[in-house]
Scaffold this motif. Sequence first.
Motif, mmCIF file in Angstrom:
data_model
loop_
_atom_site.group_PDB
_atom_site.id
_atom_site.type_symbol
_atom_site.label_atom_id
_atom_site.label_comp_id
_atom_site.label_asym_id
_atom_site.label_seq_id
_atom_site.Cartn_x
_atom_site.Cartn_y
_atom_site.Cartn_z
ATOM 1 N N TRP A 51 -3.307 -6.290 -50.106
ATOM 2 C CA TRP A 51 -4.496 -5.789 -50.020
ATOM 3 C C TRP A 51 -4.667 -5.233 -48.585
ATOM 4 O O TRP A 51 -4.487 -5.881 -47.693
ATOM 5 N N PRO A 52 -5.257 -4.075 -48.411
ATOM 6 C CA PRO A 52 -5.854 -3.225 -47.003
ATOM 7 C C PRO A 52 -6.590 -4.142 -46.194
ATOM 8 O O PRO A 52 -7.526 -4.961 -46.815
ATOM 9 N N ARG A 83 -7.389 -10.754 -44.573
ATOM 10 C CA ARG A 83 -7.541 -9.213 -44.612
ATOM 11 C C ARG A 83 -9.149 -8.875 -44.535
ATOM 12 O O ARG A 83 -9.527 -7.432 -44.812
ATOM 13 N N LEU A 84 -10.118 -9.687 -44.613
ATOM 14 C CA LEU A 84 -11.588 -9.366 -44.601
ATOM 15 C C LEU A 84 -12.096 -9.686 -43.273
ATOM 16 O O LEU A 84 -11.748 -10.780 -42.542
ATOM 17 N N VAL A 160 -11.625 -1.968 -55.110
ATOM 18 C CA VAL A 160 -10.472 -1.503 -53.826
ATOM 19 C C VAL A 160 -9.352 -0.960 -54.779
ATOM 20 O O VAL A 160 -8.742 0.151 -54.336
ATOM 21 N N PRO A 161 -8.872 -1.378 -55.793
ATOM 22 C CA PRO A 161 -7.669 -0.997 -56.397
ATOM 23 C C PRO A 161 -7.915 0.664 -56.829
ATOM 24 O O PRO A 161 -6.727 1.228 -57.131
ATOM 25 N N HIS A 162 -9.156 1.198 -56.968
ATOM 26 C CA HIS A 162 -9.155 2.449 -57.383
ATOM 27 C C HIS A 162 -8.909 3.444 -56.224
ATOM 28 O O HIS A 162 -8.495 4.710 -56.304
ATOM 29 N N PHE A 163 -8.704 2.856 -54.877
ATOM 30 C CA PHE A 163 -8.139 3.873 -54.035
ATOM 31 C C PHE A 163 -6.458 4.052 -54.209
ATOM 32 O O PHE A 163 -5.989 4.696 -53.326
ATOM 33 N N PHE A 164 -6.012 3.389 -55.038
ATOM 34 C CA PHE A 164 -4.664 3.429 -55.326
ATOM 35 C C PHE A 164 -4.082 4.110 -56.630
ATOM 36 O O PHE A 164 -3.266 4.402 -56.886
ATOM 37 N N TRP A 225 -15.937 3.366 -48.321
ATOM 38 C CA TRP A 225 -15.308 4.526 -47.441
ATOM 39 C C TRP A 225 -13.783 3.960 -47.076
ATOM 40 O O TRP A 225 -13.479 2.935 -46.644
ATOM 41 N N ARG A 226 -12.831 5.074 -46.977
ATOM 42 C CA ARG A 226 -11.582 4.943 -46.417
ATOM 43 C C ARG A 226 -11.863 5.313 -44.937
ATOM 44 O O ARG A 226 -12.408 6.344 -44.706
#
Length: 495
Positions: A51-52, A83-84, A160-164, A225-226
């Motif tokens: 996870w980013p 990661r948070l 979050v997974p939709h960024f991948f 946002w990224r």
Amino acid sequence: MLVLQIVLIGLFGLCLLLLAGFSLTQWQLTRLARRAYAAPPEPEPVVPTEWPRLTVQLPLYNEQYVVERLLDACAALRYPAARLHVQVLDDSTDATVELVAARVAQYQARGLRIDHVRRPNRAGYKAGALAHGLTLTDGELIAIFDADFLPEPDFLERVVPHFFRDEPSGPRTGVVQTRWGHLNEEYSLLTTLQAFGLNAHFLVEQPGRQAGGHFLNFNGTGGIWRRSCIEDAGGWSADTLTEDLDLSYRAQLRGWRFRYLPQVAAPAELPATMDALKSQQFRWTKGAAETARKHLGAVWRSGQPFSTRLYATFHLLNSSVFVAILLMAVLSVPLVFVRALGAEQLRPAFRLASLFLLALGPLVFYFYTAWQQAVRYRTPPSPGFAGQLALFLAFSMGLSLHNARAVLLGLLGQRSAFIRTPKLGLLQRQGSWRGRHYRTERLLSGLTWLEGVLMLYFGGGIAAGLYLREFGLLPTHLLLTTGYGLVFYHSLRHA
């Protein structure tokens, strides 16, 4: 006199043409949205192996009635703890500061990485707070929630997974935006009508633009946002009142992709008082006009397809429809007397002027689609569509004076302060705004009294139409009288 009558009808016709163009654009977005809903759903994205790093930013300013529930909701978000990072960007000057400090200390003691960030001044308002927060975190993704939002515990896990999903050779996803839910839709007629209008944006406009490959917008909250997208687009700027729309266009003009997830809702509180609603409407409509002034030239100089540039133009100038509605409304009453003056040669033009409601025809399809989807996503029973639509159209017309003024100020480049929308911690029919209410402007401004005058003015149009037996504009004047009556009544009541 004939020349004056021709000018009158010509101006009315021009406004009618602009409104028809807006309606047809919404109709086309509806077609695109319905096609998207009918298509097989995309498979769920794969959960990332790592996870980013993610930062949740919570911009606050005097939110004492809602801040504790916001912090509790964000502390309950499921995400790998290492990661948070939660940032409470607190520019408050009231009891909110102490409430935040106590809650932050409580969650820090439980091991949550959460910071209470205080700036020496409120420079740049919300945009300034978000930009300042970025300098104090290492997050790769930045989730943003306004104070009136209550994200579900699985929000980050679902979004979050939709960024991948990105294709190796395609543009990277810069934003994933979710749909706004409503914590107090049934609180009053005011909140019900707001929910009706917002649902159209989130259940038709956003899916339609996405399906057509057109520019979307981050809605200021309820999205992620990224970080590299924010930085590549030039960062947050406070030179418009809609910093979210401004950055959205800068990012997409730089080639970033936006994704919208109607299936994921971020519940939020709707303004329950008229001055809070007007404050929000002023910021949205003026900010959109400011953003249009800033970016329309760049949109048309870009290499985007013609259709995307055209939809972007209607998107940025959406709020300008209130100027056309106001001018058309004011001109409609004198038009009733055109026939009484004996101008038979203008009779066909007068009949054309009576087609005002037909220009709204495509909007029925637009709002009905949104209503259908709202029923699909909503658990409470939904009231009748026809009544809600008529009241919403009337109420929107009643706000045309207030919003047209905001649009004109924005197009002229006149600067104004960022006035936040008061949040009062109201859930459905529970609680009262009395005792929690604080104002964003004078109790009763000259604009409010002018709205009352316009209510009487359009009521006079009804009387004139009945007396002269000219019924073509009667439905229009009924809507205008009702709309300005609703706005004036609630302005008095909440004062």
